[in-house]
Structure formats: structure tokens, C-alpha cells
Design a protein around this motif. Structure first.
Motif, PDB file in Angstrom:
ATOM      1  N   GLN A  60       3.958  31.664  29.038  1.00 25.62           N
ATOM      2  CA  GLN A  60       4.767  32.680  29.737  1.00 25.62           C
ATOM      3  C   GLN A  60       4.894  32.319  31.226  1.00 25.62           C
ATOM      4  OE1 GLN A  60       3.313  36.660  29.021  1.00 25.62           O
ATOM      5  NE2 GLN A  60       4.914  37.620  30.242  1.00 25.62           N
ATOM      6  N   ALA A  61       3.804  31.835  31.817  1.00 27.99           N
ATOM      7  CA  ALA A  61       3.847  31.414  33.224  1.00 27.99           C
ATOM      8  C   ALA A  61       4.846  30.269  33.390  1.00 27.99           C
ATOM      9  CB  ALA A  61       2.449  30.988  33.686  1.00 27.99           C
ATOM     10  N   ALA A  62       4.828  29.324  32.441  1.00 27.43           N
ATOM     11  CA  ALA A  62       5.777  28.197  32.511  1.00 27.43           C
ATOM     12  C   ALA A  62       7.217  28.708  32.432  1.00 27.43           C
ATOM     13  CB  ALA A  62       5.494  27.208  31.379  1.00 27.43           C
ATOM     14  N   ASP A  63       7.472  29.660  31.542  1.00 29.71           N
ATOM     15  CA  ASP A  63       8.820  30.238  31.399  1.00 29.71           C
ATOM     16  C   ASP A  63       9.354  30.698  32.759  1.00 29.71           C
ATOM     17  OD1 ASP A  63       8.409  30.057  28.628  1.00 29.71           O
ATOM     18  OD2 ASP A  63       7.946  32.190  28.394  1.00 29.71           O
ATOM     19  N   TYR A 122      11.947  28.382  36.578  1.00 27.92           N
ATOM     20  CA  TYR A 122      13.235  28.840  37.130  1.00 27.92           C
ATOM     21  C   TYR A 122      13.106  29.355  38.558  1.00 27.92           C
ATOM     22  CZ  TYR A 122      14.464  27.933  32.413  1.00 27.92           C
ATOM     23  OH  TYR A 122      14.639  27.273  31.224  1.00 27.92           O
ATOM     24  N   ASP A 123      11.962  29.122  39.187  1.00 26.51           N
ATOM     25  CA  ASP A 123      11.750  29.647  40.543  1.00 26.51           C
ATOM     26  C   ASP A 123      12.078  31.142  40.605  1.00 26.51           C
ATOM     27  OD1 ASP A 123      11.007  27.134  41.496  1.00 26.51           O
ATOM     28  OD2 ASP A 123      13.056  26.607  42.096  1.00 26.51           O
ATOM     29  N   ALA A 124      11.719  31.864  39.528  1.00 29.99           N
ATOM     30  CA  ALA A 124      12.055  33.293  39.478  1.00 29.99           C
ATOM     31  C   ALA A 124      11.279  34.059  40.539  1.00 29.99           C
ATOM     32  CB  ALA A 124      11.758  33.858  38.095  1.00 29.99           C
ATOM     33  N   GLU A 125      11.990  34.932  41.245  1.00 29.20           N
ATOM     34  CA  GLU A 125      11.336  35.781  42.243  1.00 29.20           C
ATOM     35  C   GLU A 125      10.960  37.127  41.640  1.00 29.20           C
ATOM     36  OE1 GLU A 125      13.945  35.399  46.008  1.00 29.20           O
ATOM     37  OE2 GLU A 125      14.844  34.196  44.404  1.00 29.20           O
ATOM     38  N   ILE A 126      11.761  37.566  40.665  1.00 29.92           N
ATOM     39  CA  ILE A 126      11.632  38.903  40.095  1.00 29.92           C
ATOM     40  C   ILE A 126      11.465  38.788  38.583  1.00 29.92           C
ATOM     41  CG2 ILE A 126      12.908  41.075  39.724  1.00 29.92           C
ATOM     42  CD1 ILE A 126      12.360  40.698  42.615  1.00 29.92           C
ATOM     43  N   VAL A 127      10.433  39.468  38.051  1.00 28.65           N
ATOM     44  CA  VAL A 127      10.225  39.474  36.606  1.00 28.65           C
ATOM     45  C   VAL A 127      10.072  40.913  36.125  1.00 28.65           C
ATOM     46  CG1 VAL A 127       8.861  38.522  34.692  1.00 28.65           C
ATOM     47  CG2 VAL A 127       8.994  37.274  36.844  1.00 28.65           C
ATOM     48  N   PRO A 128      11.134  41.514  35.569  1.00 31.16           N
ATOM     49  CA  PRO A 128      11.008  42.872  35.054  1.00 31.16           C
ATOM     50  C   PRO A 128      10.228  42.871  33.741  1.00 31.16           C
ATOM     51  CG  PRO A 128      13.346  42.179  35.153  1.00 31.16           C
ATOM     52  CD  PRO A 128      12.500  40.971  35.391  1.00 31.16           C
ATOM     53  N   VAL A 129       9.157  43.658  33.700  1.00 34.06           N
ATOM     54  CA  VAL A 129       8.294  43.716  32.506  1.00 34.06           C
ATOM     55  C   VAL A 129       7.722  45.123  32.316  1.00 34.06           C
ATOM     56  CG1 VAL A 129       7.501  41.301  32.445  1.00 34.06           C
ATOM     57  CG2 VAL A 129       6.329  42.956  33.921  1.00 34.06           C
ATOM     58  N   ARG A 189       1.230  34.215  39.006  1.00 40.29           N
ATOM     59  CA  ARG A 189       1.156  34.070  40.470  1.00 40.29           C
ATOM     60  C   ARG A 189      -0.039  33.203  40.864  1.00 40.29           C
ATOM     61  NH1 ARG A 189       3.699  37.644  43.798  1.00 40.29           N
ATOM     62  NH2 ARG A 189       1.934  37.624  45.225  1.00 40.29           N
ATOM     63  N   ASP A 190      -1.180  33.467  40.220  1.00 43.67           N
ATOM     64  CA  ASP A 190      -2.396  32.698  40.521  1.00 43.67           C
ATOM     65  C   ASP A 190      -2.191  31.211  40.204  1.00 43.67           C
ATOM     66  OD1 ASP A 190      -3.665  34.997  41.316  1.00 43.67           O
ATOM     67  OD2 ASP A 190      -4.823  35.260  39.466  1.00 43.67           O
ATOM     68  N   LEU A 191      -1.556  30.933  39.068  1.00 45.31           N
ATOM     69  CA  LEU A 191      -1.348  29.532  38.682  1.00 45.31           C
ATOM     70  C   LEU A 191      -0.377  28.843  39.641  1.00 45.31           C
ATOM     71  CD1 LEU A 191      -1.206  29.813  34.761  1.00 45.31           C
ATOM     72  CD2 LEU A 191      -3.111  29.030  36.197  1.00 45.31           C
ATOM     73  N   ALA A 192       0.667  29.562  40.037  1.00 41.75           N
ATOM     74  CA  ALA A 192       1.631  28.990  40.989  1.00 41.75           C
ATOM     75  C   ALA A 192       0.927  28.655  42.296  1.00 41.75           C
ATOM     76  CB  ALA A 192       2.776  29.974  41.234  1.00 41.75           C
ATOM     77  N   ASN A 193       0.152  29.611  42.762  1.00 41.46           N
ATOM     78  CA  ASN A 193      -0.561  29.442  44.021  1.00 41.46           C
ATOM     79  C   ASN A 193      -1.562  28.292  43.945  1.00 41.46           C
ATOM     80  OD1 ASN A 193      -3.112  30.267  45.741  1.00 41.46           O
ATOM     81  ND2 ASN A 193      -1.256  31.065  46.749  1.00 41.46           N
ATOM     82  N   HIS A 214       3.529  22.227  47.695  1.00 42.24           N
ATOM     83  CA  HIS A 214       4.388  23.332  47.291  1.00 42.24           C
ATOM     84  C   HIS A 214       5.378  22.919  46.209  1.00 42.24           C
ATOM     85  CE1 HIS A 214       6.195  27.246  47.480  1.00 42.24           C
ATOM     86  NE2 HIS A 214       7.345  26.620  47.307  1.00 42.24           N
ATOM     87  N   THR A 215       5.322  23.622  45.078  1.00 39.35           N
ATOM     88  CA  THR A 215       6.155  23.286  43.922  1.00 39.35           C
ATOM     89  C   THR A 215       6.815  24.529  43.326  1.00 39.35           C
ATOM     90  OG1 THR A 215       4.553  21.531  43.434  1.00 39.35           O
ATOM     91  CG2 THR A 215       6.114  22.108  41.661  1.00 39.35           C
ATOM     92  N   PHE A 216       6.042  25.624  43.239  1.00 37.19           N
ATOM     93  CA  PHE A 216       6.507  26.815  42.515  1.00 37.19           C
ATOM     94  C   PHE A 216       6.662  28.022  43.431  1.00 37.19           C
ATOM     95  CE2 PHE A 216       3.900  24.606  39.155  1.00 37.19           C
ATOM     96  CZ  PHE A 216       4.987  24.168  38.405  1.00 37.19           C
ATOM     97  N   VAL A 217       7.588  28.911  43.046  1.00 34.58           N
ATOM     98  CA  VAL A 217       7.743  30.220  43.699  1.00 34.58           C
ATOM     99  C   VAL A 217       6.773  31.194  43.033  1.00 34.58           C
ATOM    100  CG1 VAL A 217       9.359  32.155  43.990  1.00 34.58           C
ATOM    101  CG2 VAL A 217      10.163  29.781  44.261  1.00 34.58           C
ATOM    102  N   GLU A 218       6.079  32.012  43.829  1.00 36.87           N
ATOM    103  CA  GLU A 218       5.209  33.052  43.264  1.00 36.87           C
ATOM    104  C   GLU A 218       6.053  34.282  42.935  1.00 36.87           C
ATOM    105  OE1 GLU A 218       1.467  34.033  45.269  1.00 36.87           O
ATOM    106  OE2 GLU A 218       1.533  32.021  46.170  1.00 36.87           O
TER     107      GLU A 218
END
Ligand code: ADP
Ligand code: NA
Length: 330
Positions: A134-137, A141-148, A160-164, A172-176
Motif C-alpha cells: 500500500q505504501a508503494a502504491d 505517484y508522489d501523492a500528497e493526499i490520500v483519502p481513506v 509516511r515513516d517509510l518515505a521519511n 530525497h526520493t519520496f513525498v510524504e
């Protein structure tokens, strides 16, 4: 684009989506797609963490995608694709697995609940690493917003933890991403057990309104919804969970306030109220059902839409994956 990037998805775990998926997900997605650079996924790789029949999985995946479109997700404006058609998802998940702590993954509430129910031998390792996929998903896409829904908050925290962690270790590779948690007013309960969430994977589906139910079936399910012994149509989620759930559904589907609906049925019995709700629900889902069946009737056209959208998704995902590979030393 200047609009914030949004990612969300659902599993193709049944032949039809249910009323809760519509109110809690599809309706918000439809609204958000004009103000966001939106990407919507049918997460079929997630579905195989519990046993799936291949023929049934393939059918449910296409039906789920068709229902997204029929409910108003525009595959020309947004990206609407099937997860298994973009190879970068399991590829990035593997890399993220190697920076996820065993203890950290063991603390995921959803895993604990599901694995307890299924027992150690009935639980596969895929279910354990589900939140990493799910984190990879999301990160691809450098998603900023995830409605859940509220139940996914912990998985977005992990993302967020994995991105960080990856960014700190490898550059720097991923957006949190930020979770946008669904409002309590968008939560729908089972019509027969109104303290349980309506779910497409419920063990008893008598109280589940399917988006693809025939109109007469929808009306019948609403007319026989469990209510309390009073007579008043009044919102009170503690004393009157059944009526309150029906009021929530009525309000969302009609675009009216709960107070306004309470006033309309003041002095009437539950029967009149349910009849009104049955009408509103049938009016909502009839055109969606018709459009879904039309889309399913032309599989070549649906496949063409999905293949084109998978290409658009892969264009973004492959670039992110290449960045991550490079940073990690490949
Ligand atoms: P299901 O339980 O039907 O398999 P999921 O838990 O996979 O559904 O959730 C898919 C999406 O639908 C999520 O965005 C979730 O918040 C939303 N959703 C699912 N059930 C409901 C419900 N009963 N009420 C509101 N939203 C729901
Ligand atoms: Na589910």
C-alpha cells in the motif's frame, strides 16, 4: 500540474461495490477529482492476500473499474487503472520491505485482527506485508493526499515513516503523503446489524446494499432494515442506530440535511420513511447500474480505457521507481 496529487483505491473483493463504498469513497473521489490531480486504482494485487478464484478475480476487477466510471470517475480527467497492470507496484514494495521493521509491521492493527481470525497457518506473508505494498502504491505517484477511512490511518502513518526513512538514508526520493480521513457522516452501517460497518466482505450480506442490486432488491433490503421499537424518525446514534444510519444515507444521497428529513417524516411511521429512502436509493443507483452493465457489455472498449490509463500511470510510476533504484545502488 499545479493541483495537488491524490491517490486512492479499493480492492476488487466482490462482484459489486456496496453503498458504503459509494458514500464513503466514490462520492468524495468524484468531488475531489476536479480540484486534484487524481489517481484511482483497483488494487487487485491486494486482493490475493486472501484466497481468490482467478476467474472471479478477473471479473471482479473489471466490474470494480466499470463501477468507478459509472459512479462518475472520469478516466480522461483522472487516471483510473488496475494495479497489476503497472509492474512498479510490487517492485517498489520489495525495496520498501527491506526498510520495514518486522516489529513495525507486526504492530499493524489490521494485520493483527485478520491474522488472529485466520490463524497462523491460514495467514500468508502477503497479508503481513500488505501495508508495505500500500505504501508503494502511494509513494510511486508522489501523492500528497490520500483519502481513506479511519481504519487506514495507521497504514498511511507507516507510509509516511517509510518515505521519511528512505529519504533520510538514500537521499530525497519520496513525498510524504497526508491522510484525509473520511468524515463520520460518511460512514454507513449494515442494514441488519447497524452497529457494524457495511462491508463487501461481511460474513452475512443480508444487510448489504450492493450498487449493482436490481432496484426491487434494493427497495426490499431498505424496507426490511432493522430499526428500534420506537416510532419517531429521529437521529440518535446510541438509542436508534438503525434509524440514524438510514437518516445518514438519506441525507447524503438526497443532498438534504438530516433535520430537514426528520421534519418531513414528523408524525409518519418508519414505513413511509423507508419508502422515501428506498426511492432515493433506487434513483441513485439505477443509472449507475445501467451504465456499469453497458460498460461490461463492451469488454474491448473497457480494456482499451484501462490499458491506456495503465500506460499513463506507468509513466509516473516507472520514473519514481527508477529514482528509487538509482538511490539504493542499482
Ligand atoms: P469493504 O469493507 O467494502 O471491503 P474497504 O474496507 O475495502 O471496503 O474500503 C474501501 C473504501 O470504501 C474505503 O475508502 C472505505 O473507507 C470505504 N468504505 C467501505 N465501507 C464503508 C462504509 N460502510 N461506510 C463508509 N465508507 C466505507
Ligand atoms: Na474489505
Amino acid at each position: 500540474s499545479a493541483k495537488p496529487r491524490l491517490f486512492s483505491g479499493m480492492q476488487p473483493s466482490a462482484d459489486s461495490l456496496q453503498l458504503g463504498n459509494y458514500i464513503g469513497a466514490l462520492l468524495q473521489w468524484k468531488e475531489l477529482q476536479s480540484t486534484h490531480d487524481a489517481i484511482f486504482c483497483v488494487v487487485d494485487l491486494h486482493a490475493i492476500t486472501v484466497p481468490q478464484d482467478p476467474v472471479q478475480l478477473r471479473a471482479a476487477t473489471r466490474r470494480t473499474a466499470a463501477q468507478y466510471i459509472a459512479a462518475g470517475i472520469d478516466p480522461a480527467q483522472s487516471i483510473l487503472f488496475v494495479q497489476s497492470q503497472v509492474a512498479a507496484h510490487p517492485q517498489l514494495a520489495w525495496m520498501l520491505n527491506t526498510i520495514t521493521g518486522f516489529g513495525e509491521a507486526s504492530r499493524m492493527i489490521q494485520f493483527k485482527e485478520k491474522s488472529q481470525k485466520q490463524g497462523a497457518d491460514g495467514t500468508n506473508v502477503g497479508l503481513f506485508t500488505y501495508p508495505v505494498l500500500q505504501a508503494a502504491d502511494i509513494l510511486l505517484y508522489d501523492a500528497e493526499i490520500v483519502p481513506v477511512g479511519e481504519d487506514q490511518r495507521q497504514h498511511i502513518e507507516l507510509t509516511r515513516d517509510l518515505a521519511n526513512r528512505f529519504n533520510t538514508r538514500f537521499g530525497h526520493t519520496f513525498v510524504e503523503p497526508e491522510a484525509v480521513i473520511q468524515k463520520e457522516t460518511a460512514k454507513v452501517y449494515d442494514l441488519q446489524a447497524p452497529t457494524n460497518k457495511m462491508s463487501k466482505s461481511a460474513s452475512s450480506t443480508a444487510g448489504v446494499v450492493w450498487m449493482l442490486d436490481e432496484p426491487a432488491v434494493t427497495a426490499k433490503k431498505i424496507m426490511s432494515a432493522a430499526t428500534d421499537s420506537g416510532r419517531e424518525v429521529r437521529f440518535d446514534s446510541v438509542e436508534k442506530p438503525g434509524i440514524s444510519n438510514l437518516l445518514t444515507i438519506y441525507a447524503v444521497l438526497s443532498g438534504r440535511t438530516i433535520a430537514d428529513i426528520e421534519r418531513e417524516y414528523d408524525g409518519h411511521g418508519y414505513g413511509d420513511f423507508k419508502k422515501g429512502l428506498a426511492e432515493v436509493t433506487v434513483d441513485t443507483f439505477s443509472p449507475i447500474r445501467a451504465r456499469t452493465l453497458e460498460l461490461l457489455d463492451d469488454p474491448a472498449e473497457l480494456d482499451r480505457i484501462l490499458a491506456g490509463n495503465a500506460d499513463r500511470a506507468a509513466g509516473i510510476a516507472d520514473a519514481t521507481l527508477a529514482r528509487a533504484y538509482d538511490r539504493m545502488g542499482f
